[in-house]
Design a protein around this motif. Structure first.
Motif, short mmCIF file in Angstrom:
data_model
loop_
_atom_site.label_atom_id
_atom_site.label_comp_id
_atom_site.label_asym_id
_atom_site.label_seq_id
_atom_site.Cartn_x
_atom_site.Cartn_y
_atom_site.Cartn_z
N UNK A 154 -44.54 18.82 95.78
CA UNK A 154 -43.53 18.02 96.52
C UNK A 154 -42.84 18.97 97.39
N UNK A 155 -42.43 20.24 96.83
CA UNK A 155 -41.95 21.07 97.50
C UNK A 155 -42.35 22.40 96.93
N UNK A 156 -43.30 22.98 97.34
CA UNK A 156 -44.01 24.14 97.09
C UNK A 156 -43.28 25.25 97.92
N UNK A 157 -42.88 26.44 97.23
CA UNK A 157 -42.29 27.68 97.70
C UNK A 157 -42.33 28.78 96.77
N UNK A 158 -42.29 29.95 96.98
CA UNK A 158 -42.38 30.95 96.07
C UNK A 158 -40.83 31.41 95.69
N UNK A 159 -40.04 30.97 96.21
CA UNK A 159 -38.34 31.30 95.84
C UNK A 159 -37.71 30.10 96.04
N UNK A 160 -36.47 30.02 95.46
CA UNK A 160 -35.79 28.78 95.58
C UNK A 160 -35.25 28.32 97.08
N UNK A 161 -35.15 29.40 97.81
CA UNK A 161 -34.77 29.03 99.25
C UNK A 161 -35.92 28.15 99.78
N UNK A 162 -37.28 29.03 99.56
CA UNK A 162 -38.67 28.19 99.90
C UNK A 162 -38.71 26.95 99.71
N UNK A 163 -38.22 26.56 98.51
CA UNK A 163 -38.33 25.11 98.06
C UNK A 163 -37.27 24.27 98.44
N UNK A 164 -36.25 24.86 98.65
CA UNK A 164 -34.93 24.07 99.36
C UNK A 164 -35.50 23.71 101.11
N UNK A 165 -36.15 24.51 101.76
CA UNK A 165 -36.57 24.34 103.02
C UNK A 165 -37.54 23.38 103.06
N UNK A 168 -35.97 19.99 102.66
CA UNK A 168 -35.44 19.60 103.85
C UNK A 168 -36.52 19.20 104.86
N UNK A 169 -37.52 19.80 104.86
CA UNK A 169 -38.78 19.50 105.74
C UNK A 169 -39.84 18.36 105.57
N UNK A 170 -39.92 18.26 104.35
CA UNK A 170 -40.74 17.17 104.13
C UNK A 170 -40.50 16.10 103.38
N UNK A 171 -39.36 15.78 102.75
CA UNK A 171 -38.80 14.65 102.05
C UNK A 171 -38.28 13.83 103.22
N UNK A 172 -38.86 12.44 103.47
CA UNK A 172 -38.49 11.70 104.56
C UNK A 172 -36.70 11.52 104.53
N UNK A 173 -36.17 11.48 105.64
CA UNK A 173 -34.73 11.27 105.92
C UNK A 173 -33.92 10.39 105.03
N UNK A 174 -34.70 9.44 104.60
CA UNK A 174 -33.53 8.27 103.87
C UNK A 174 -33.53 8.68 102.74
N UNK A 175 -34.39 9.62 101.95
CA UNK A 175 -34.46 9.95 100.62
C UNK A 175 -33.52 11.27 100.58
N UNK A 176 -33.12 12.00 101.44
CA UNK A 176 -32.70 13.34 101.32
C UNK A 176 -31.53 13.06 100.64
N UNK A 177 -30.49 12.27 100.47
CA UNK A 177 -29.05 12.31 99.95
C UNK A 177 -29.33 12.66 98.57
N UNK A 178 -30.25 11.57 97.95
CA UNK A 178 -30.54 11.67 96.44
C UNK A 178 -31.74 12.59 96.12
#
Length: 214
Positions: A154-165, A168-178
């Motif tokens: 769902x959000x692969x990344x080597x550290x928490x900052x990468x997962x956060x990005x 933000x980059x891949x979850x559709x906008x209407x689902x970002x809040x939750x």
């Protein structure tokens, strides 16, 4: 680390999360923005259940920065001594309470930079407050989200900052809040660390984790 899932799969995953829990809630008890900041700061390396037990009586008498300063560091310690790192956390809560009174008129700011300037408040804490209180689509990545993001693709990344990005980059906008609440709850109760409960998972057929359990 799993590959990033394609957009149509991401949309279906979060549509299912939304259908199952349209308004997911954080599990830290709070009554206002200040008690939320304090609760999240206290929750570092501690469970939400443990923090809630400690803050139940605390927030009845100290639910503003002014009241927290009146309680004082030693008074605060008496309430939170069951929480890990309680002495350092007590120092930070008193310091941030003083800053809020002296620099922000006793109000919690709605700026990430301002929040992160407070003692004991890092990016994750700031994002939780921005999301839960101010309803900004901020993504607070904890161990649960880091695990689910990487395990499921769902959000692969080597550290928490990468997962956060990645969120933000891949979850559709209407689902970002939750998004972060859905992922936290999924990681806490279904996609657990040692043996994920794949048989009870509502996104089992979409997840890229190969070692699924029954």
């Amino acid at each position: 680390m799993a590959k990033q899932l394609p957009y149509p799969v991401m949309r279906e995953i979060f549509a299912r999360f939304q259908a199952a829990e349209p308004e997911p809630k954080g599990e830290l008890h709070h009554t206002n923005a200040f008690t939320l900041v304090v609760a999240v700061a206290l929750s570092a390396q501690a469970t939400d259940v443990g923090v809630n037990k400690a803050t139940k009586a605390l927030f009845e008498i100290a639910d503003t920065p002014e009241k927290m300063l009146a309680l004082g560091e030693e008074g605060l310690i008496e309430h939170i001594k069951t929480i890990g790192l309680f002495r350092n956390k007590a120092k930070n809560v008193i310091k941030l309470s003083r800053i809020l009174v002296e620099q922000y008129g006793g109000e919690v700011p709605s700026s990430r930079a301002a929040l992160q300037s407070l003692p004991g408040v890092g990016r994750k804490t700031a994002n939780v407050v921005l999301n839960m209180w101010w309803r900004f689509p901020a993504q607070a990545v904890d161990t649960h989200i880091f695990r689910v993001g990487n395990r499921a693709g769902i959000a692969p990344g080597r550290d928490v900052d990468a997962v956060e990005r990645a969120i933000e980059d891949h979850v559709p906008a209407e689902f970002q809040l939750h998004a972060h609440h859905w992922l936290i709850l999924h990681g806490r109760y279904i996609c657990v660390a040692r043996k994920p409960k794949c048989g009870a998972c509502l996104i089992r057929d979409l997840c890229s984790y190969e070692e699924k359990t029954e």
